[in-house]
Design a protein around this motif. Structure first.
Motif, PDB file in Angstrom:
ATOM      1  N   ASP A  33      59.169  41.383  33.030  1.00 33.72           N
ATOM      2  CA  ASP A  33      59.152  42.810  32.699  1.00 33.72           C
ATOM      3  C   ASP A  33      57.776  43.442  32.882  1.00 33.72           C
ATOM      4  O   ASP A  33      57.618  44.646  32.703  1.00 33.72           O
ATOM      5  N   ALA A  34      56.777  42.656  33.242  1.00 28.26           N
ATOM      6  CA  ALA A  34      55.415  43.180  33.406  1.00 28.26           C
ATOM      7  C   ALA A  34      55.363  44.157  34.578  1.00 28.26           C
ATOM      8  O   ALA A  34      56.096  44.011  35.559  1.00 28.26           O
ATOM      9  N   PHE A  35      54.512  45.144  34.450  1.00 21.24           N
ATOM     10  CA  PHE A  35      54.387  46.128  35.524  1.00 21.24           C
ATOM     11  C   PHE A  35      52.947  46.580  35.763  1.00 21.24           C
ATOM     12  O   PHE A  35      52.692  47.407  36.633  1.00 21.24           O
ATOM     13  N   ALA A  36      51.982  46.046  34.995  1.00 20.00           N
ATOM     14  CA  ALA A  36      50.593  46.481  35.151  1.00 20.00           C
ATOM     15  C   ALA A  36      49.637  45.379  34.733  1.00 20.00           C
ATOM     16  O   ALA A  36      49.995  44.473  33.980  1.00 20.00           O
ATOM     17  N   LEU A  37      48.414  45.468  35.247  1.00 15.02           N
ATOM     18  CA  LEU A  37      47.354  44.559  34.849  1.00 15.02           C
ATOM     19  C   LEU A  37      46.005  45.184  35.164  1.00 15.02           C
ATOM     20  O   LEU A  37      45.930  46.211  35.839  1.00 15.02           O
ATOM     21  N   VAL A  38      44.959  44.555  34.654  1.00 13.06           N
ATOM     22  CA  VAL A  38      43.589  45.004  34.895  1.00 13.06           C
ATOM     23  C   VAL A  38      42.856  43.882  35.617  1.00 13.06           C
ATOM     24  O   VAL A  38      42.922  42.720  35.207  1.00 13.06           O
ATOM     25  N   TYR A  39      42.167  44.243  36.703  1.00 16.04           N
ATOM     26  CA  TYR A  39      41.378  43.278  37.472  1.00 16.04           C
ATOM     27  C   TYR A  39      39.934  43.751  37.458  1.00 16.04           C
ATOM     28  O   TYR A  39      39.653  44.922  37.707  1.00 16.04           O
ATOM     29  N   GLU A  40      39.025  42.831  37.171  1.00 13.29           N
ATOM     30  CA  GLU A  40      37.600  43.158  37.116  1.00 13.29           C
ATOM     31  C   GLU A  40      36.885  42.430  38.243  1.00 13.29           C
ATOM     32  O   GLU A  40      36.863  41.199  38.289  1.00 13.29           O
ATOM     33  N   ALA A  41      36.311  43.204  39.173  1.00 16.36           N
ATOM     34  CA  ALA A  41      35.578  42.629  40.301  1.00 16.36           C
ATOM     35  C   ALA A  41      34.092  42.656  40.004  1.00 16.36           C
ATOM     36  O   ALA A  41      33.581  43.644  39.468  1.00 16.36           O
ATOM     37  N   ASP A  42      33.398  41.607  40.373  1.00 16.61           N
ATOM     38  CA  ASP A  42      31.956  41.555  40.168  1.00 16.61           C
ATOM     39  C   ASP A  42      31.245  42.247  41.335  1.00 16.61           C
ATOM     40  O   ASP A  42      30.523  41.646  42.101  1.00 16.61           O
ATOM     41  N   ALA A  43      31.542  43.528  41.458  1.00  8.30           N
ATOM     42  CA  ALA A  43      30.950  44.352  42.513  1.00  8.30           C
ATOM     43  C   ALA A  43      30.782  45.765  41.978  1.00  8.30           C
ATOM     44  O   ALA A  43      31.549  46.206  41.128  1.00  8.30           O
ATOM     45  N   ARG A  44      29.794  46.439  42.488  1.00 10.54           N
ATOM     46  CA  ARG A  44      29.510  47.799  42.030  1.00 10.54           C
ATOM     47  C   ARG A  44      29.312  48.697  43.236  1.00 10.54           C
ATOM     48  O   ARG A  44      28.929  48.237  44.300  1.00 10.54           O
ATOM     49  N   GLY A  45      29.599  49.981  43.069  1.00 17.48           N
ATOM     50  CA  GLY A  45      29.348  50.945  44.137  1.00 17.48           C
ATOM     51  C   GLY A  45      30.310  50.817  45.297  1.00 17.48           C
ATOM     52  O   GLY A  45      29.926  50.997  46.448  1.00 17.48           O
ATOM     53  N   ILE A  46      31.555  50.510  45.009  1.00 16.81           N
ATOM     54  CA  ILE A  46      32.561  50.396  46.072  1.00 16.81           C
ATOM     55  C   ILE A  46      32.867  51.796  46.585  1.00 16.81           C
ATOM     56  O   ILE A  46      33.276  52.667  45.828  1.00 16.81           O
ATOM     57  N   ASP A  47      32.650  52.009  47.877  1.00 17.34           N
ATOM     58  CA  ASP A  47      32.810  53.361  48.417  1.00 17.34           C
ATOM     59  C   ASP A  47      34.268  53.698  48.718  1.00 17.34           C
ATOM     60  O   ASP A  47      35.144  52.842  48.682  1.00 17.34           O
ATOM     61  N   GLY A  48      34.499  54.955  49.018  1.00 15.00           N
ATOM     62  CA  GLY A  48      35.851  55.465  49.250  1.00 15.00           C
ATOM     63  C   GLY A  48      36.579  54.781  50.387  1.00 15.00           C
ATOM     64  O   GLY A  48      37.795  54.577  50.316  1.00 15.00           O
ATOM     65  N   ASN A  49      35.866  54.426  51.459  1.00 14.93           N
ATOM     66  CA  ASN A  49      36.511  53.748  52.586  1.00 14.93           C
ATOM     67  C   ASN A  49      37.047  52.389  52.171  1.00 14.93           C
ATOM     68  O   ASN A  49      38.141  51.996  52.559  1.00 14.93           O
ATOM     69  N   VAL A  50      36.247  51.675  51.402  1.00 13.36           N
ATOM     70  CA  VAL A  50      36.675  50.358  50.924  1.00 13.36           C
ATOM     71  C   VAL A  50      37.895  50.501  50.022  1.00 13.36           C
ATOM     72  O   VAL A  50      38.870  49.766  50.156  1.00 13.36           O
ATOM     73  N   LEU A  51      37.843  51.463  49.097  1.00 15.84           N
ATOM     74  CA  LEU A  51      38.982  51.673  48.195  1.00 15.84           C
ATOM     75  C   LEU A  51      40.246  52.020  48.967  1.00 15.84           C
ATOM     76  O   LEU A  51      41.328  51.529  48.632  1.00 15.84           O
ATOM     77  N   GLN A  52      40.114  52.842  49.981  1.00 15.84           N
ATOM     78  CA  GLN A  52      41.297  53.217  50.762  1.00 15.84           C
ATOM     79  C   GLN A  52      41.877  52.013  51.488  1.00 15.84           C
ATOM     80  O   GLN A  52      43.097  51.836  51.535  1.00 15.84           O
ATOM     81  N   GLU A  53      41.023  51.171  52.026  1.00 18.38           N
ATOM     82  CA  GLU A  53      41.496  49.960  52.698  1.00 18.38           C
ATOM     83  C   GLU A  53      42.219  49.039  51.709  1.00 18.38           C
ATOM     84  O   GLU A  53      43.258  48.461  52.039  1.00 18.38           O
ATOM     85  N   ILE A  54      41.671  48.915  50.518  1.00 21.13           N
ATOM     86  CA  ILE A  54      42.308  48.089  49.480  1.00 21.13           C
ATOM     87  C   ILE A  54      43.646  48.696  49.083  1.00 21.13           C
ATOM     88  O   ILE A  54      44.658  47.997  48.990  1.00 21.13           O
ATOM     89  N   ARG A  55      43.678  50.025  48.859  1.00 22.95           N
ATOM     90  CA  ARG A  55      44.932  50.715  48.505  1.00 22.95           C
ATOM     91  C   ARG A  55      46.007  50.480  49.560  1.00 22.95           C
ATOM     92  O   ARG A  55      47.157  50.184  49.238  1.00 22.95           O
TER      93      ARG A  55
END
Length: 82
Positions: A33-55
């Motif tokens: 029944d799970a539908f969500a979780l939290v992931y913590e990456a040991d990285a900072r300053g992830i730019d919009g291009n990277v986020l879009q690729e991940i999405r």
């Protein structure tokens, strides 16, 4: 071109994508029944291009990034899945 930056971005993308997919599968196997979780990456300053690729990569697996926030030296991904 800054090849080191491109390689670093691809490495981060793959690590985040792989980790999130693995965590989603583990969560689903523990609780159907799970539908969500939290992931913590040991990285900072992830730019919009990277986020879009991940999405985009996660969307093909029916995984959505609900929110992304920086906390100290880490980036927190709130993820929903079906």
């Amino acid at each position: 071109m800054d090849f080191e930056k491109i390689i670093s971005r691809q490495t981060l993308n793959q690590r985040v994508i792989t980790d999130i997919k693995r965590m989603v599968e583990e969560k689903k196997s523990e609780d159907s029944d799970a539908f969500a979780l939290v992931y913590e990456a040991d990285a900072r300053g992830i730019d919009g291009n990277v986020l879009q690729e991940i999405r985009d990569a996660l969307a093909s697996e029916k995984i959505s990034l609900v929110s992304v926030k920086e906390r100290g030296e880490n980036t927190i991904f709130n993820v929903a899945f079906s």
